[in-house]
Design a protein around this motif. Structure first.
Motif, PDB file in Angstrom:
ATOM      1  N   UNK A 286       0.799  -1.220   0.000  1.00 31.47           N
ATOM      2  CA  UNK A 286       0.000   0.000   0.000  1.00 31.47           C
ATOM      3  C   UNK A 286       0.828   1.266   0.000  1.00 31.47           C
ATOM      4  N   UNK A 287       1.940   1.235  -0.729  1.00 36.04           N
ATOM      5  CA  UNK A 287       2.838   2.390  -0.768  1.00 36.04           C
ATOM      6  C   UNK A 287       2.626   3.251  -2.019  1.00 36.04           C
ATOM      7  N   UNK A 288       1.595   2.963  -2.784  1.00 37.77           N
ATOM      8  CA  UNK A 288       1.321   3.716  -4.003  1.00 37.77           C
ATOM      9  C   UNK A 288       0.396   4.904  -3.721  1.00 37.77           C
ATOM     10  N   UNK A 289       0.690   6.014  -4.380  1.00 39.89           N
ATOM     11  CA  UNK A 289      -0.152   7.208  -4.299  1.00 39.89           C
ATOM     12  C   UNK A 289      -0.611   7.546  -5.710  1.00 39.89           C
ATOM     13  N   UNK A 290      -1.909   7.612  -5.902  1.00 37.67           N
ATOM     14  CA  UNK A 290      -2.428   8.043  -7.196  1.00 37.67           C
ATOM     15  C   UNK A 290      -2.665   9.549  -7.141  1.00 37.67           C
ATOM     16  N   UNK A 291      -1.969  10.286  -8.016  1.00 40.59           N
ATOM     17  CA  UNK A 291      -2.131  11.741  -8.086  1.00 40.59           C
ATOM     18  C   UNK A 291      -3.086  12.070  -9.225  1.00 40.59           C
ATOM     19  N   UNK A 292      -4.177  12.738  -8.913  1.00 43.50           N
ATOM     20  CA  UNK A 292      -5.156  13.065  -9.943  1.00 43.50           C
ATOM     21  C   UNK A 292      -4.626  14.176 -10.853  1.00 43.50           C
ATOM     22  N   UNK A 293      -5.466  14.588 -11.786  1.00 50.19           N
ATOM     23  CA  UNK A 293      -5.055  15.549 -12.805  1.00 50.19           C
ATOM     24  C   UNK A 293      -4.501  16.839 -12.201  1.00 50.19           C
ATOM     25  N   UNK A 294      -5.187  17.385 -11.221  1.00 45.03           N
ATOM     26  CA  UNK A 294      -4.784  18.666 -10.657  1.00 45.03           C
ATOM     27  C   UNK A 294      -3.515  18.547  -9.830  1.00 45.03           C
ATOM     28  N   UNK A 295      -3.432  17.513  -8.992  1.00 46.23           N
ATOM     29  CA  UNK A 295      -2.223  17.314  -8.199  1.00 46.23           C
ATOM     30  C   UNK A 295      -1.035  17.004  -9.104  1.00 46.23           C
ATOM     31  N   UNK A 296      -1.243  16.186 -10.128  1.00 47.27           N
ATOM     32  CA  UNK A 296      -0.155  15.874 -11.059  1.00 47.27           C
ATOM     33  C   UNK A 296       0.351  17.127 -11.752  1.00 47.27           C
ATOM     34  N   UNK A 297      -0.562  18.011 -12.148  1.00 48.73           N
ATOM     35  CA  UNK A 297      -0.161  19.259 -12.793  1.00 48.73           C
ATOM     36  C   UNK A 297       0.591  20.166 -11.830  1.00 48.73           C
ATOM     37  N   UNK A 298       0.140  20.212 -10.577  1.00 48.52           N
ATOM     38  CA  UNK A 298       0.827  21.038  -9.584  1.00 48.52           C
ATOM     39  C   UNK A 298       2.251  20.558  -9.375  1.00 48.52           C
ATOM     40  N   UNK A 315       0.953  15.766   1.327  1.00 47.51           N
ATOM     41  CA  UNK A 315       1.603  15.393   2.586  1.00 47.51           C
ATOM     42  C   UNK A 315       0.858  14.260   3.287  1.00 47.51           C
ATOM     43  N   UNK A 316      -0.453  14.373   3.423  1.00 52.09           N
ATOM     44  CA  UNK A 316      -1.211  13.308   4.107  1.00 52.09           C
ATOM     45  C   UNK A 316      -1.129  11.991   3.339  1.00 52.09           C
ATOM     46  N   UNK A 317      -1.085  12.052   2.028  1.00 46.19           N
ATOM     47  CA  UNK A 317      -0.964  10.837   1.224  1.00 46.19           C
ATOM     48  C   UNK A 317       0.407  10.196   1.418  1.00 46.19           C
ATOM     49  N   UNK A 318       1.444  11.006   1.489  1.00 48.19           N
ATOM     50  CA  UNK A 318       2.786  10.478   1.745  1.00 48.19           C
ATOM     51  C   UNK A 318       2.878   9.852   3.136  1.00 48.19           C
ATOM     52  N   UNK A 319       2.249  10.474   4.106  1.00 47.06           N
ATOM     53  CA  UNK A 319       2.256   9.926   5.464  1.00 47.06           C
ATOM     54  C   UNK A 319       1.632   8.533   5.485  1.00 47.06           C
ATOM     55  N   UNK A 320       0.539   8.369   4.744  1.00 45.59           N
ATOM     56  CA  UNK A 320      -0.134   7.072   4.722  1.00 45.59           C
ATOM     57  C   UNK A 320       0.673   6.036   3.943  1.00 45.59           C
ATOM     58  N   UNK A 321       1.279   6.449   2.841  1.00 44.17           N
ATOM     59  CA  UNK A 321       1.993   5.502   1.988  1.00 44.17           C
ATOM     60  C   UNK A 321       3.304   5.040   2.605  1.00 44.17           C
ATOM     61  N   UNK A 322       3.984   5.930   3.308  1.00 44.94           N
ATOM     62  CA  UNK A 322       5.336   5.631   3.778  1.00 44.94           C
ATOM     63  C   UNK A 322       5.394   5.245   5.251  1.00 44.94           C
ATOM     64  N   UNK A 323       4.246   4.936   5.862  1.00 44.74           N
ATOM     65  CA  UNK A 323       4.270   4.647   7.298  1.00 44.74           C
ATOM     66  C   UNK A 323       4.662   3.209   7.618  1.00 44.74           C
ATOM     67  N   UNK A 324       4.837   2.372   6.598  1.00 46.64           N
ATOM     68  CA  UNK A 324       5.266   1.005   6.823  1.00 46.64           C
ATOM     69  C   UNK A 324       4.168   0.050   7.232  1.00 46.64           C
ATOM     70  N   UNK A 325       2.937   0.525   7.299  1.00 48.42           N
ATOM     71  CA  UNK A 325       1.813  -0.317   7.702  1.00 48.42           C
ATOM     72  C   UNK A 325       0.896  -0.548   6.504  1.00 48.42           C
ATOM     73  N   UNK A 326       0.867  -1.763   5.929  1.00 50.71           N
ATOM     74  CA  UNK A 326       0.018  -2.026   4.770  1.00 50.71           C
ATOM     75  C   UNK A 326      -1.466  -1.789   5.024  1.00 50.71           C
ATOM     76  N   UNK A 327      -1.863  -1.766   6.281  1.00 50.47           N
ATOM     77  CA  UNK A 327      -3.278  -1.558   6.591  1.00 50.47           C
ATOM     78  C   UNK A 327      -3.696  -0.099   6.467  1.00 50.47           C
ATOM     79  N   UNK A 328      -2.724   0.805   6.427  1.00 49.41           N
ATOM     80  CA  UNK A 328      -3.052   2.217   6.279  1.00 49.41           C
ATOM     81  C   UNK A 328      -3.449   2.495   4.839  1.00 49.41           C
ATOM     82  N   UNK A 329      -4.639   3.003   4.648  1.00 51.83           N
ATOM     83  CA  UNK A 329      -5.163   3.211   3.293  1.00 51.83           C
ATOM     84  C   UNK A 329      -4.744   4.584   2.774  1.00 51.83           C
ATOM     85  N   UNK A 330      -4.196   4.604   1.569  1.00 53.78           N
ATOM     86  CA  UNK A 330      -3.909   5.853   0.861  1.00 53.78           C
ATOM     87  C   UNK A 330      -5.196   6.262   0.155  1.00 53.78           C
TER      88      UNK A 330
END
Length: 344
Positions: A286-298, A315-330
């Motif tokens: 669960x370390x993947x972050x999908x960036x939508x159109x607006x975030x990708x453009x930014x 930032x909140x998406x990175x916190x969830x992805x990189x916390x080392x816990x697969x149960x944390x949902x991005x």
């Protein structure tokens, strides 16, 4: 936020942050500062450029440079549109700064004859791919600003792009203040996230095994937060090497602590079907972050106007992805339907 000229399509994704963005733009615009003295001389990859007086008719050839000019309170006479549905190529974070201005829009290759007819007094050409021959011709029309020699075509850090444009427009002091504020925000995030320091991260285009390197502005964004990003082929000093390609049959090199998929909003299904993606640790944990159109453009603009929006969203998406816990949902990955099977 003023969006009437561009239709109501922008209101929905930015409705929740319209007031903060408006406040940000007002905070970036110079209020009571006198212009810096001229002439100024600026070094670059093709030599030096002298700007004899404050420019009032600026042509921006950079695909993202109009964001930087707008951050300084300078509305370009003409700009080079990169992508997106806005008729002027200005994304929502730049709408208030653009105001009611209607710049001439250029697309595709640099048209020197058309630029000459505009009679500019400054041609801003960082992050434009300008060649030595084009510079020689353009500099006969007006003072022309290519990138620094050490940055390659598209590797100029956002700080340098802004500071050099600040010098060229008599707004160096304003540029320095903006750099100090945004760098301060990155520093605070590094200090509050020691677990990010040295952790691995990548930005890649959705559905492709191609990731941006630390030479690219997207890689620079991650390194500014403390993450470790791959070097370009040929080492960290290789110019014009802004991405690294991984073999599709072995995407294990993309098994980083945080993997950000950039997208225009059209590649979700392609990413879901991407061969061997399901074998990677980034997918399973669960370390993947999908960036939508607006975030990708930014992230792809990484300008003084878009960086705050990118940090607010990421930032909140990175916190969830990189916390080392697969149960944390991005959340963005879940909303796109891209979580690993069995994920929440």
């Amino acid at each position: 936020m003023r969006v009437s000229r561009r239709g109501s399509g922008w209101r929905k994704p930015l409705a929740s942050c319209a007031a903060p963005l408006a406040a940000l733009v007002l905070g970036l615009l110079p209020l009571h500062s006198s212009a810096d003295p001229f002439p100024v001389v600026i070094d670059h990859r093709y030599g030096t450029t002298t700007v004899p007086a404050k420019p009032t008719r600026i042509v921006s050839l950079s695909f993202i440079g109009h964001d930087f000019l707008l951050a300084l309170g300078e509305r370009p006479y003409a700009l080079r549109k990169w992508y997106g549905s806005d008729p002027y190529g200005v994304w929502p974070w730049g709408h208030d700064a653009l105001g009611e201005a209607q710049p001439v829009v250029m697309r595709g290759e640099i048209d020197i004859e058309r630029i000459a007819a505009m009679e500019p007094d400054l041609i801003a050409a960082q992050w434009s791919g300008i060649t030595a021959q084009q510079f020689a011709l353009l500099s006969q029309i007006a003072p022309t600003l290519p990138p620094r020699a050490e940055d390659g075509d598209y590797g100029t850090p956002w700080q340098q792009m802004l500071l050099r444009l600040g010098t060229a427009t008599g707004k160096r002091t304003t540029a320095e203040a903006i750099v100090t504020r945004i760098e301060g925000r990155f520093a605070e995030l590094r200090a509050s996230h020691p677990e990010w320091q040295g952790a691995s991260a990548m930005m890649a285009w959705a559905g492709h095994t191609r990731a941006y390197t630390r030479a690219d502005i997207r890689g620079q964004f991650l390194t500014a937060l403390g993450f470790s990003v791959p070097d370009a082929p040929g080492g960290p000093n290789a110019l014009n090497r802004f991405y690294v390609e991984f073999p599709a049959e072995d995407p294990s090199a993309m098994d980083v602590d945080a993997l950000i998929w950039l997208d225009t909003g059209r590649n979700v299904e392609k990413l879901a079907r991407m061969p061997l993606r399901h074998t990677t640790r980034a997918y399973r944990e669960g370390r993947e972050i999908y960036a939508d159109k607006l975030l990708s453009a930014a992230l792809s603009h990484s300008s003084p106007l878009s960086l705050d929006y990118a940090l607010d969203q990421l930032v909140a998406l990175l916190e969830a992805a990189a916390d080392g816990d697969p149960a944390t949902v991005v959340s963005s990955t879940a909303n796109a339907g891209l979580l690993a099977k069995g994920g929440s």
